[in-house]
Design a protein around this motif. Structure first.
Motif, PDB file in Angstrom:
ATOM      1  N   ALA A  66      -6.121  -0.720  -1.449  1.00  0.00           N
ATOM      2  CA  ALA A  66      -5.145   0.334  -1.719  1.00  0.00           C
ATOM      3  C   ALA A  66      -5.554   1.430  -0.956  1.00  0.00           C
ATOM      4  N   ASP A  80       6.379   0.812  -6.095  1.00  0.00           N
ATOM      5  CA  ASP A  80       7.043   1.442  -4.558  1.00  0.00           C
ATOM      6  C   ASP A  80       7.064  -0.152  -3.663  1.00  0.00           C
ATOM      7  N   THR A 122       0.680  -3.350  -5.107  1.00  0.00           N
ATOM      8  CA  THR A 122       1.790  -1.789  -5.639  1.00  0.00           C
ATOM      9  C   THR A 122       1.148  -1.014  -6.613  1.00  0.00           C
ATOM     10  N   ARG A 123       2.000   0.208  -6.269  1.00  0.00           N
ATOM     11  CA  ARG A 123       1.707   1.770  -6.601  1.00  0.00           C
ATOM     12  C   ARG A 123       2.458   1.679  -7.853  1.00  0.00           C
ATOM     13  N   ARG A 156       1.143  -1.579   8.812  1.00  0.00           N
ATOM     14  CA  ARG A 156       2.778  -1.441   7.440  1.00  0.00           C
ATOM     15  C   ARG A 156       3.416  -1.637   8.817  1.00  0.00           C
ATOM     16  N   GLY A 195      -3.737   1.657   1.734  1.00  0.00           N
ATOM     17  CA  GLY A 195      -1.620   1.976   1.314  1.00  0.00           C
ATOM     18  C   GLY A 195      -1.388   0.842   0.629  1.00  0.00           C
ATOM     19  N   THR A 196       0.006   0.418   0.114  1.00  0.00           N
ATOM     20  CA  THR A 196       0.521   0.223  -1.309  1.00  0.00           C
ATOM     21  C   THR A 196       1.704   0.254  -0.321  1.00  0.00           C
ATOM     22  N   GLU A 224      -7.301   2.529   1.111  1.00  0.00           N
ATOM     23  CA  GLU A 224      -7.820   2.381   2.866  1.00  0.00           C
ATOM     24  C   GLU A 224      -6.905   1.964   3.302  1.00  0.00           C
ATOM     25  N   THR A 282       0.695  -3.498   0.150  1.00  0.00           N
ATOM     26  CA  THR A 282       0.214  -4.319   0.703  1.00  0.00           C
ATOM     27  C   THR A 282      -0.199  -5.632   0.287  1.00  0.00           C
TER      28      THR A 282
END
Ligand SMILES: *Cc1c(COP(=O)(O)O)cnc(C)c1O
Length: 430
Positions: free
Chosen positions: A33, A320, A303-304, A416, A37-38, A35, A40
């Motif tokens: 996450a 998110d 997911t965050r 993404r 992001g989310t 590296e 993912t």
């Protein structure tokens, strides 16, 4: 150090807690996450290969020849297809788009089964030109159309008739396909007639009988019921002079999401092959088309948590990822396990885990007891199948990144999507 295993989730052999940290193979969820992001999607190469090998081993344990065809629609990322192509698998496709992916990933057209109830003439033509192994035909009109397209192309199309065996697979109505009220397949009576008609058509050759009774099926019985009906039909057709080279049993074997106990590939395949041999069809090739059971438990969606929000009657964790990223809960009321990337001490609250999309159907899980703070990273388990492939851009949300873990290496296999990419091909009026 506290070791928190996931005893309820034996379907996730390469996704586990080490100490209190969720690891996918040797990489922590938090590192991925940080590296990439989310939200993912994260897949485990080892899990995918292990699931595929379980099918190959089950096939090798029998004297019946089994052709392995991965159902691309479950997860069509090129890297996933590449892993399966390298293991020698063929593919089950439902569109020319999927066929192009298979070829781009190094798959062989000669090991491709073309399924689907609504193939267009262009799709048929492309599949004929590259030389797919077989068209699984689902209606008299489709057979006639295929005959015309093949004539124009100067080819003979190899065809299997997909019959609808009218069995109840005991699964969610949206993923059952073998009931007579479903749009799929040809009724048994009609299939017998259609088999006779194929003899009159110059550009099609009947080589097989196929069925596919649904998805997330957790018992063998409906398959045995369907198989008996399919074999009755093969007998009937051969009695009238047809020559059936292969019997296609479709896919559909379920996985464990929460507490399901589906048969293993061995427990699924061996009684089916035994029945085929016992009824004297052991010399035919048996085609199988698993999708979900290859990739489902090999992936998670990270997911965050954006906000925690309590109303007088509920606790919500707004995350998110939304229904546009993972639609299974909204579409089928599917339950998937949700775990924290880093376990916390404390007393749990029951949360509904919901996304940012402006729909009340935008939920990912309900009533989950978690010790959660804003900013925490969550993993929605068993997201490898029917996850990213069903993602959309609703609310102008770019689809998630996809990452493949191989031991200690994490490879970005699809970046993404950016908002600019979403409207790049749109045009303003003059
Ligand atoms: C979807 C589908 C499959 C794969 O089903 P899973 O449940 O993912 O194994 C196989 N064959 C056909 C014709 C399908 O439509």
């Amino acid at each position: 150090m506290k070791t928190l295993l996931l005893p309820a989730l034996p379907g996730h052999p390469h996704i586990d807690y080490v100490g209190s940290t969720l690891k996918i193979e040797q990489v922590t969820a938090s590192a991925v996450a940080a590296e990439f992001g989310t939200p993912t999607y994260v897949y485990s190469r080892a899990s995918i290969e292990e699931a595929a090998q379980r099918y190959s081993q089950a096939a090798q344990a029998s004297s019946v020849h089994v052709a392995l065809r991965y159902a691309v629609k479950a997860n069509s990322n090129l890297a996933v297809l590449q892993l399966l192509a390298r293991l020698g698998w063929g593919f089950d496709i439902v569109s020319a788009g999927e066929l192009k992916r298979v070829l781009a990933a190094g798959g062989e057209a000669g090991k491709v089964v073309f399924s689907g109830v609504g193939k267009s003439a262009d799709d048929m033509r492309f599949a004929l030109d590259v030389g797919v192994e077989c068209f699984n035909v689902e209606s008299p009109s489709e057979l006639a159309a295929l005959n015309r397209v093949a004539q124009a192309a100067g080819k003979v199309a190899r065809v299997a008739l997909r019959v609808n065996p009218d069995v109840d697979a005991g699964t969610h109505p949206y993923i059952s396909t073998g009931l007579k009220t479903n749009k799929f397949g040809i009724s048994q009576d009609q299939a017998a007639q259609l088999a006779l008609q194929t003899a009159q058509l110059e550009q099609v050759q009947l080589v097989g009988i196929a069925c596919h009774i649904g998805s997330q099926i957790t018992t063998v019985e409906p398959y045995l019921d369907a198989l008996d009906k399919v074999l009755d039909l093969v007998e009937q057709m051969e009695h009238k002079g047809a020559k059936i080279e292969h019997i296609d049993l479709g896919g559909g074997l379920g996985i464990r999401y929460t507490d399901e106990t589906p048969p293993t590939p061995q427990e699924w395949l061996s009684p089916l092959l035994a029945r085929i041999s016992a009824r004297g069809f052991g010399h035919r090739t048996v085609v199988i088309e698993p999708g979900r059971s290859i990739v489902g438990n090999a992936g998670v969606l990270l997911t965050r948590t954006l906000f925690l929000k309590s109303t007088p009657v509920k606790h919500f964790a707004v995350v998110d990822a939304g229904m546009n990223d993972l639609i299974r809960p909204a579409l089928y009321s599917a339950e998937q396990a949700v775990v924290l990337a880093e376990q916390r001490e404390g007393s749990a609250l029951k949360y509904d885990i919901v996304g940012p999309v402006c729909e009340s159907a935008d939920w990912l899980a309900r009533d989950r007891a978690l010790v959660l703070e804003e900013g925490d990273l969550l993993a929605i388990l068993s997201s490898g199948a029917y996850g990213m492939v069903m993602a959309s851009n609703y609310n102008s949300r770019g689809r998630p990144a996809e990452v493949m873990i191989d031991g200690a290496t994490a490879t970005l296999i699809r970046p993404r999507e950016t908002p600019e990419q979403l409207y790049a091909s749109e045009r303003l009026l003059p």
